[in-house]
Design a protein around this motif. Structure first.
Motif, short mmCIF file in Angstrom:
data_model
loop_
_atom_site.label_atom_id
_atom_site.label_comp_id
_atom_site.label_asym_id
_atom_site.label_seq_id
_atom_site.Cartn_x
_atom_site.Cartn_y
_atom_site.Cartn_z
N GLN A 57 0.71 -1.17 -0.14
CA GLN A 57 0.01 -0.04 -0.02
C GLN A 57 0.97 1.37 0.00
O GLN A 57 1.73 1.40 0.99
N ALA A 58 0.79 1.99 -1.07
CA ALA A 58 1.75 3.55 -1.12
C ALA A 58 0.55 4.32 -0.64
O ALA A 58 -0.61 4.38 -0.58
N PRO A 59 1.16 5.43 -0.13
CA PRO A 59 0.34 6.73 0.52
C PRO A 59 -0.48 6.95 -0.46
O PRO A 59 -0.48 7.28 -1.84
N GLY A 60 -1.87 7.09 -0.20
CA GLY A 60 -2.96 7.63 -1.04
C GLY A 60 -3.72 6.80 -1.76
O GLY A 60 -4.32 6.95 -2.58
N LYS A 61 -2.88 5.50 -1.68
CA LYS A 61 -3.53 4.47 -2.63
C LYS A 61 -4.10 3.54 -2.04
O LYS A 61 -3.89 3.13 -0.84
N GLN A 62 -4.95 2.58 -2.68
CA GLN A 62 -5.47 1.32 -2.06
C GLN A 62 -4.54 0.20 -1.89
O GLN A 62 -3.49 -0.04 -2.72
N ARG A 63 -4.69 -0.55 -0.93
CA ARG A 63 -3.96 -1.67 -0.94
C ARG A 63 -4.00 -2.73 -2.12
O ARG A 63 -5.19 -2.93 -2.62
N GLU A 64 -3.04 -3.28 -2.42
CA GLU A 64 -2.95 -4.14 -3.72
C GLU A 64 -2.26 -5.46 -3.70
O GLU A 64 -0.89 -5.25 -2.95
N LEU A 65 -2.67 -6.36 -4.19
CA LEU A 65 -1.97 -7.82 -3.93
C LEU A 65 -0.67 -7.76 -5.01
O LEU A 65 -0.77 -7.31 -5.94
N VAL A 66 0.41 -8.23 -4.53
CA VAL A 66 1.43 -8.47 -5.25
C VAL A 66 1.87 -9.84 -5.47
O VAL A 66 2.32 -9.91 -6.64
#
Length: 121
Positions: A39-48
């Motif tokens: 999860q990057a600042p201001g972004k949604q959590r994403e699967l890697v």
């Protein structure tokens, strides 16, 4: 009690590599699917990346090529090898545990606190 503790994050230059580790405890590690999210600042959590209990990895199309997930069931560890890192990979990376329904179909319910990865340009 499920515990997931990540390590290995840090500051790296673009083009560099890092290997993240996640130590698991409090559950039967060898029968559950494991994954890495970011999860990057201001972004949604994403699967890697995700990996089945039997060790079959899967990746979203956007993550294929530079990330490799693996696991050691005997040591209750899951790893994320990250190569050719880019500034846009900067994020908090967390590991996750969940029910194994097969490659790419895990139901993740538990997450660790995460480890910060910062890629400088």
């Amino acid at each position: 009690q499920v515990q997931l503790v990540e390590s290995g994050g840090g500051l790296v230059q673009a083009g560099g590599s890092l290997r993240l580790s996640c130590a698991a405890s409090g559950f039967h590690f060898s029968v559950v699917a494991m994954g890495w999210y970011r999860q990057a600042p201001g972004k949604q959590r994403e699967l890697v990346a995700a990996i089945t209990s039997g060790g079959r990895p899967s990746y979203p199309d956007s993550m294929k090529g530079r990330f490799t997930i693996s696991r050691d069931n005997a040591k209750k560890l899951v790893y994320l090898q990250m190569n050719n890192l880019k500034p846009e990979d900067t994020a908090v990376y967390s590991c996750a545990a969940g029910t194994d329904y097969g490659p790419g179909r895990a139901d993740f319910r538990s997450w660790g606190q995460g480890t910060q990865v910062t890629v400088s340009s």
